[in-house]
Design a protein around this motif. Structure first.
Motif, PDB file in Angstrom:
ATOM      1  N   MET A   1      51.342 -14.059  74.879  1.00  0.00           N
ATOM      2  CA  MET A   1      50.311 -13.060  74.608  1.00  0.00           C
ATOM      3  C   MET A   1      49.045 -13.516  75.300  1.00  0.00           C
ATOM      4  O   MET A   1      48.735 -14.710  75.336  1.00  0.00           O
ATOM      5  N   ARG A   2      48.321 -12.568  75.853  1.00  0.00           N
ATOM      6  CA  ARG A   2      47.032 -12.906  76.456  1.00  0.00           C
ATOM      7  C   ARG A   2      46.014 -11.816  76.125  1.00  0.00           C
ATOM      8  O   ARG A   2      46.380 -10.662  75.879  1.00  0.00           O
ATOM      9  N   ARG A   3      44.770 -12.219  76.131  1.00  0.00           N
ATOM     10  CA  ARG A   3      43.680 -11.274  75.903  1.00  0.00           C
ATOM     11  C   ARG A   3      42.990 -11.036  77.237  1.00  0.00           C
ATOM     12  O   ARG A   3      42.580 -11.987  77.916  1.00  0.00           O
ATOM     13  N   ASN A   4      42.859  -9.788  77.599  1.00  0.00           N
ATOM     14  CA  ASN A   4      42.223  -9.426  78.859  1.00  0.00           C
ATOM     15  C   ASN A   4      40.710  -9.445  78.721  1.00  0.00           C
ATOM     16  O   ASN A   4      40.169  -9.489  77.615  1.00  0.00           O
ATOM     17  N   GLU A   5      40.015  -9.400  79.855  1.00  0.00           N
ATOM     18  CA  GLU A   5      38.556  -9.433  79.859  1.00  0.00           C
ATOM     19  C   GLU A   5      37.949  -8.279  79.079  1.00  0.00           C
ATOM     20  O   GLU A   5      36.867  -8.410  78.506  1.00  0.00           O
ATOM     21  N   ASP A   6      38.633  -7.132  79.029  1.00  0.00           N
ATOM     22  CA  ASP A   6      38.119  -5.976  78.295  1.00  0.00           C
ATOM     23  C   ASP A   6      38.393  -6.060  76.793  1.00  0.00           C
ATOM     24  O   ASP A   6      38.069  -5.148  76.037  1.00  0.00           O
ATOM     25  N   GLY A   7      39.008  -7.149  76.345  1.00  0.00           N
ATOM     26  CA  GLY A   7      39.286  -7.337  74.931  1.00  0.00           C
ATOM     27  C   GLY A   7      40.641  -6.837  74.477  1.00  0.00           C
ATOM     28  O   GLY A   7      41.023  -7.033  73.332  1.00  0.00           O
ATOM     29  N   SER A   8      41.380  -6.195  75.357  1.00  0.00           N
ATOM     30  CA  SER A   8      42.711  -5.710  74.997  1.00  0.00           C
ATOM     31  C   SER A   8      43.719  -6.859  75.050  1.00  0.00           C
ATOM     32  O   SER A   8      43.460  -7.899  75.638  1.00  0.00           O
ATOM     33  N   PHE A   9      44.845  -6.650  74.391  1.00  0.00           N
ATOM     34  CA  PHE A   9      45.898  -7.655  74.326  1.00  0.00           C
ATOM     35  C   PHE A   9      47.159  -7.139  75.005  1.00  0.00           C
ATOM     36  O   PHE A   9      47.532  -5.973  74.833  1.00  0.00           O
ATOM     37  N   VAL A  10      47.829  -8.019  75.759  1.00  0.00           N
ATOM     38  CA  VAL A  10      49.129  -7.723  76.357  1.00  0.00           C
ATOM     39  C   VAL A  10      50.022  -8.927  76.071  1.00  0.00           C
ATOM     40  O   VAL A  10      49.644 -10.067  76.347  1.00  0.00           O
ATOM     41  N   GLY A  11      51.182  -8.654  75.502  1.00  0.00           N
ATOM     42  CA  GLY A  11      52.105  -9.737  75.182  1.00  0.00           C
ATOM     43  C   GLY A  11      53.542  -9.309  75.373  1.00  0.00           C
ATOM     44  O   GLY A  11      53.827  -8.130  75.586  1.00  0.00           O
ATOM     45  N   LYS A  12      54.439 -10.286  75.307  1.00  0.00           N
ATOM     46  CA  LYS A  12      55.856  -9.969  75.434  1.00  0.00           C
ATOM     47  C   LYS A  12      56.671 -10.988  74.657  1.00  0.00           C
ATOM     48  O   LYS A  12      56.244 -12.124  74.437  1.00  0.00           O
TER      49      LYS A  12
END
Length: 91
Positions: free
Chosen positions: A10-21
């Protein structure tokens, strides 16, 4: 149904959103699956399901998608694995 998790991230993007797998397999399914999670704030999650490696049986894929839609315990287990992976990276 037994779920075996083989990888999560999981990572947090610069815009504050999260993307994980989370990559996982299920009893009696030959193919591994990858579920990708997305959230703008880390509270409401969208997901996408795909095969992790080579394409597998379409009927089993549809069964897996239905399982994720109908079984909160399995869905949350996969999401928690991704969230836990991010928390481990922040320490």
């Amino acid at each position: 149904m037994m779920v075996e998790i083989t990888a999560a991230d999981m990572r947090r993007n610069e815009d504050g959103s999260f993307v994980g797998k989370t990559i996982f397999s299920l009893d009696n399914h030959k193919a591994k699956y990858e579920i990708t999670f997305f959230s703008k704030r880390g509270s409401e999650w969208d997901y996408s399901l795909s095969f992790a490696d080579e394409p597998g049986n379409e009927e089993q894929f549809l069964q897996t998608d239905a399982l994720l839609e109908n079984n909160d315990d399995v869905y949350n287990q996969l999401l928690d694995a991704a969230i836990d992976a991010q928390e481990g990276q922040e320490e």
